[in-house]
Motif scaffolding. Structure first.
Motif, PDB file in Angstrom:
ATOM      1  N   GLN A 115       0.824  -1.212   0.000  1.00 23.20           N
ATOM      2  CA  GLN A 115       0.000   0.000   0.000  1.00 23.20           C
ATOM      3  C   GLN A 115       0.858   1.262   0.000  1.00 23.20           C
ATOM      4  O   GLN A 115       0.535   2.237  -0.683  1.00 23.20           O
ATOM      5  CB  GLN A 115      -0.931  -0.022   1.218  1.00 23.20           C
ATOM      6  N   CYS A 136      -1.865   2.252   7.104  1.00 23.22           N
ATOM      7  CA  CYS A 136      -1.504   2.222   5.682  1.00 23.22           C
ATOM      8  C   CYS A 136      -2.732   2.030   4.804  1.00 23.22           C
ATOM      9  O   CYS A 136      -2.802   2.571   3.692  1.00 23.22           O
ATOM     10  CB  CYS A 136      -0.475   1.123   5.414  1.00 23.22           C
ATOM     11  N   THR A 137      -3.710   1.287   5.299  1.00 25.69           N
ATOM     12  CA  THR A 137      -4.960   1.130   4.553  1.00 25.69           C
ATOM     13  C   THR A 137      -5.670   2.466   4.405  1.00 25.69           C
ATOM     14  O   THR A 137      -6.107   2.847   3.314  1.00 25.69           O
ATOM     15  CB  THR A 137      -5.877   0.109   5.260  1.00 25.69           C
ATOM     16  N   PHE A 155      -3.505   4.896   2.076  1.00 27.96           N
ATOM     17  CA  PHE A 155      -3.585   4.584   0.655  1.00 27.96           C
ATOM     18  C   PHE A 155      -4.959   4.945   0.098  1.00 27.96           C
ATOM     19  O   PHE A 155      -5.071   5.520  -0.996  1.00 27.96           O
ATOM     20  CB  PHE A 155      -3.270   3.110   0.429  1.00 27.96           C
ATOM     21  N   SER A 156      -6.019   4.633   0.824  1.00 24.75           N
ATOM     22  CA  SER A 156      -7.366   4.961   0.357  1.00 24.75           C
ATOM     23  C   SER A 156      -7.528   6.471   0.180  1.00 24.75           C
ATOM     24  O   SER A 156      -8.096   6.944  -0.817  1.00 24.75           O
ATOM     25  CB  SER A 156      -8.414   4.428   1.342  1.00 24.75           C
ATOM     26  N   TYR A 190      -5.115   2.331  -9.428  1.00 21.23           N
ATOM     27  CA  TYR A 190      -4.628   2.507  -8.059  1.00 21.23           C
ATOM     28  C   TYR A 190      -5.801   2.675  -7.089  1.00 21.23           C
ATOM     29  O   TYR A 190      -5.757   2.163  -5.957  1.00 21.23           O
ATOM     30  CB  TYR A 190      -3.690   3.715  -7.984  1.00 21.23           C
ATOM     31  N   ARG A 249      -7.115  -0.762  -6.526  1.00 26.81           N
ATOM     32  CA  ARG A 249      -6.194  -1.519  -5.676  1.00 26.81           C
ATOM     33  C   ARG A 249      -6.342  -1.095  -4.218  1.00 26.81           C
ATOM     34  O   ARG A 249      -6.284  -1.928  -3.313  1.00 26.81           O
ATOM     35  CB  ARG A 249      -4.754  -1.326  -6.171  1.00 26.81           C
ATOM     36  N   ALA A 250      -6.529   0.199  -3.983  1.00 26.11           N
ATOM     37  CA  ALA A 250      -6.688   0.683  -2.614  1.00 26.11           C
ATOM     38  C   ALA A 250      -7.901   0.063  -1.946  1.00 26.11           C
ATOM     39  O   ALA A 250      -7.838  -0.381  -0.781  1.00 26.11           O
ATOM     40  CB  ALA A 250      -6.802   2.209  -2.606  1.00 26.11           C
ATOM     41  N   THR A 257      -7.264  -3.889  -1.454  1.00 28.83           N
ATOM     42  CA  THR A 257      -6.340  -4.256  -0.379  1.00 28.83           C
ATOM     43  C   THR A 257      -6.897  -3.927   0.996  1.00 28.83           C
ATOM     44  O   THR A 257      -6.461  -4.509   1.996  1.00 28.83           O
ATOM     45  CB  THR A 257      -4.978  -3.550  -0.548  1.00 28.83           C
TER      46      THR A 257
END
Length: 344
Positions: A221, A295-296, A299-300, A324, A327-328, A331
């Protein structure tokens, strides 16, 4: 590796990916049956040795730590590469090592370290990773594992059950592999059904495997979030409105500064989690929970800001920003939601 050696190693991986993991190559891999570029995987294994990093030297590996492996995961996340580093070289290898069966290590790890074979970890039920999708009884497996990373391409199936870790083959009797479309087109998933499939028990990997999965996702991430930030800075520096680059407007500067703070702090959290796990620190579970959660969210947020600051072009199929963003969101759900560990 020392800090300087780690930075040099990261530079080598990044240079190889810059040359071979281009946006065009990514989209070609997305449309392929494998879901990843096998030539890129071969280059990474032969020239850099990424699959061998966390494998002990006695079984054909480099004997490095999780820190180096997760650094590679982060660099692959940066370019959204779907090669089986996370599913095979990290989770597959760590599952075998944690199970503690030396005969299995001797049989499986040399090929996994070479990258000539890949493993898939079968774990989740239809609701996620809080329960097992497959049950073991009298040396056979029954049930369905969902959301298996590279399950349709793997040579070895490692099945996590309430009774421990089992090994079987995708060609074994009673195995049905079904590719599963997902929100994230850059990552290949599958559902694998077992019907009284013969399997070999390897041992019990314990709870550490989930921590490794969360730490690896945190590293990925961070890599992807940093690339989102870079794309946004590049775009706002080139996009001109009212006679000047839009990146010069104070409001956008502030938003990109906030993105930068999120990425930098997320990288610190992810690196601490990897080092704590590698060192067997008493705070490892807590550090992993912090990294997974922070990190989640980072990244979001960064991916969403990337969409906003790019404007309409970001939601076109031709631009990478939406990849991306997907992916955010994907994940955020992969391997389940982290809960704060309870002190013993």
């Amino acid at each position: 590796m020392s800090s300087n050696e780690l930075l040099e190693f990261r530079s080598s991986v990044r240079a190889l990916l810059a040359k071979h993991a281009t946006p065009e190559a990514l989209r070609a891999a997305m449309d392929s049956d494998l879901g990843f570029d096998p030539k890129l995987w071969q280059l990474l294994c032969e020239q850099v040795g990424v699959a061998a990093l966390a494998v002990p030297e006695q079984w054909g590996g480099v004997g490095a730590s999780l820190v180096e492996s997760l650094m590679v995961v982060g660099e692959l996340g940066r370019v959204l590469s779907g090669v089986p580093m996370l599913g095979s070289a990290v989770l597959g290898v760590q599952a075998v090592l944690l199970a503690g069966d030396e005969q299995a290590c001797e049989r499986l790890l040399p090929d996994l370290a070479e990258g000539s074979r890949t493993a898939a970890l079968c774990w989740a039920d239809s609701q996620g990773w809080d329960d097992y999708g497959v049950r073991a009884e009298d040396g056979s497996l029954s049930g369905t594992a969902h959301y298996v990373l590279h399950g349709a391409q793997a040579d070895v199936l490692l099945v996590l059950t309430a009774d421990g870790l089992f090994e079987t083959s995708p060609t074994a009797a009673g195995v049905t592999v079904t590719p599963t479309p997902g929100l994230d087109h850059t990552r290949a998933l599958a559902s694998i059904t077992f019907t009284e499939t013969p399997a070999t028990r390897l041992g019990d990997p314990g709870t550490r495997l989930r921590d490794i999965a969360w730490a690896a996702l945190a590293a990925e991430q961070v890599g992807a979030a940093r690339r989102c930030l870079e794309m946004t800075v590049e775009y706002t520096s080139a996009r001109v409105q009212f006679g000047r680059p839009i990146g010069s407007f104070q409001a956008l500067k502030h938003r990109m500064a906030d993105m930068y703070v999120l990425v930098e702090s997320a990288e610190s959290a992810a690196l601490l989690a990897a080092r704590s796990l590698a060192a067997g620190s008493d705070s490892a579970a807590e550090d992993v929970w912090v990294a997974r959660t922070y990190c989640t969210e980072a990244f979001s947020t960064v991916a969403a800001e990337t969409i906003q600051l790019h404007g309409g072009i970001a939601i076109t199929w031709e631009h990478d920003a939406h990849l991306y963003f997907k992916r955010a969101h994907a994940t955020a759900e992969l391997f389940g939601t982290a809960r704060r560990p309870v002190a013993a």
